[in-house]
Design an enzyme around this catalytic site. Sequence first.
Site, mmCIF file in Angstrom:
data_model
loop_
_atom_site.group_PDB
_atom_site.id
_atom_site.type_symbol
_atom_site.label_atom_id
_atom_site.label_comp_id
_atom_site.label_asym_id
_atom_site.label_seq_id
_atom_site.Cartn_x
_atom_site.Cartn_y
_atom_site.Cartn_z
ATOM 1 N N SER A 97 5.109 12.335 -1.967
ATOM 2 C CA SER A 97 4.842 12.401 -0.539
ATOM 3 C C SER A 97 5.448 13.661 0.078
ATOM 4 O O SER A 97 5.084 14.772 -0.301
ATOM 5 C CB SER A 97 5.360 11.125 0.129
ATOM 6 O OG SER A 97 4.810 10.960 1.416
ATOM 7 N N ASP A 227 -4.515 4.980 -0.897
ATOM 8 C CA ASP A 227 -3.330 5.472 -0.189
ATOM 9 C C ASP A 227 -3.607 5.450 1.312
ATOM 10 O O ASP A 227 -4.458 6.188 1.798
ATOM 11 C CB ASP A 227 -3.002 6.894 -0.659
ATOM 12 C CG ASP A 227 -1.653 7.389 -0.181
ATOM 13 O OD1 ASP A 227 -1.268 7.054 0.951
ATOM 14 O OD2 ASP A 227 -0.988 8.121 -0.927
ATOM 15 N N HIS A 256 0.163 4.215 -1.726
ATOM 16 C CA HIS A 256 1.028 5.382 -1.561
ATOM 17 C C HIS A 256 2.296 5.244 -2.405
ATOM 18 O O HIS A 256 2.770 6.223 -2.982
ATOM 19 C CB HIS A 256 1.393 5.532 -0.082
ATOM 20 C CG HIS A 256 2.145 6.783 0.228
ATOM 21 N ND1 HIS A 256 1.593 8.040 0.083
ATOM 22 C CD2 HIS A 256 3.410 6.989 0.693
ATOM 23 C CE1 HIS A 256 2.481 8.962 0.440
ATOM 24 N NE2 HIS A 256 3.584 8.349 0.809
#
Length: 276
Positions: A97, A227, A256
Amino acid sequence: MPFITTQDGTEIFYKDWGPKDAQPIVFHHGWPLSADDWDNQLLFFLGEGFRVIAHDRRGHGRSTETETGNEMDTYAADVAALTAALDLRDAVHIGHSTGGGEVARYVAQHGEGRVAKAVLISAVPPIMAKTDANPEGLPIEVFDGFRTAVATNRAQFYREVASGPFYGFNRPGATAVQGVVDNWWRQGMMGGLKAHYDCIKAFSETDFTDDLKAIDVPVLILHGEDDQIVPIADSAHKAIKLVKNGTLKTYPGLSHGMFVINADIINADLLAFIRG
């Protein structure tokens, strides 16, 4: 606990496990978490004979809560200070991320001669926010909402993120794993409010296009097709077109936070890439 001190006096906490002469793998965590988010991978790759390192980004976890420097150039410089202090070479850098953005900037700007490979997992590059150059991005109002939630009641917001879209626990038939939710919340609340607030701009508005183009080492891009935090169409599908030597692997139905929930799958693919 081990720390390094950066030029502006910030103390960066890190974990460093395994033989010091083994190939190092450096893990970069997401927002608003800490090195603890990688504990599964740290133990797994330690067991495979690697040296494993994970740090708390400034303002996160056990590192100094900083009023300034909560942006990507400084994050990457902090990583450069850590890798220099530990004299890491032939390293594999893995970012999730926001940490994927940190990897892209570090490898592009500081990694020459030190980096063997890079991995971006559910990562924010090339850019999340909608701009004239990126009309498919998420509207700035989405991130303004994050800022409002963090500023007014981040404890509640962090509960809602972890128990909902981050791991796909809001999908029909999904069952939230309470320990995972609690651990996400625990890590988030360890960090500093100002740093977390500022980091929203860093992960959403930073343009990593030039960083991706500048990376010369092999890059593995992994992304869940479900995601809900970093939509795959505006991240992985674009990033793979920008890197010189990239491999994209996507996962139907995964979230995610897939490297936590589906660690067995992700760890195997990471190991194959690193040893390949």
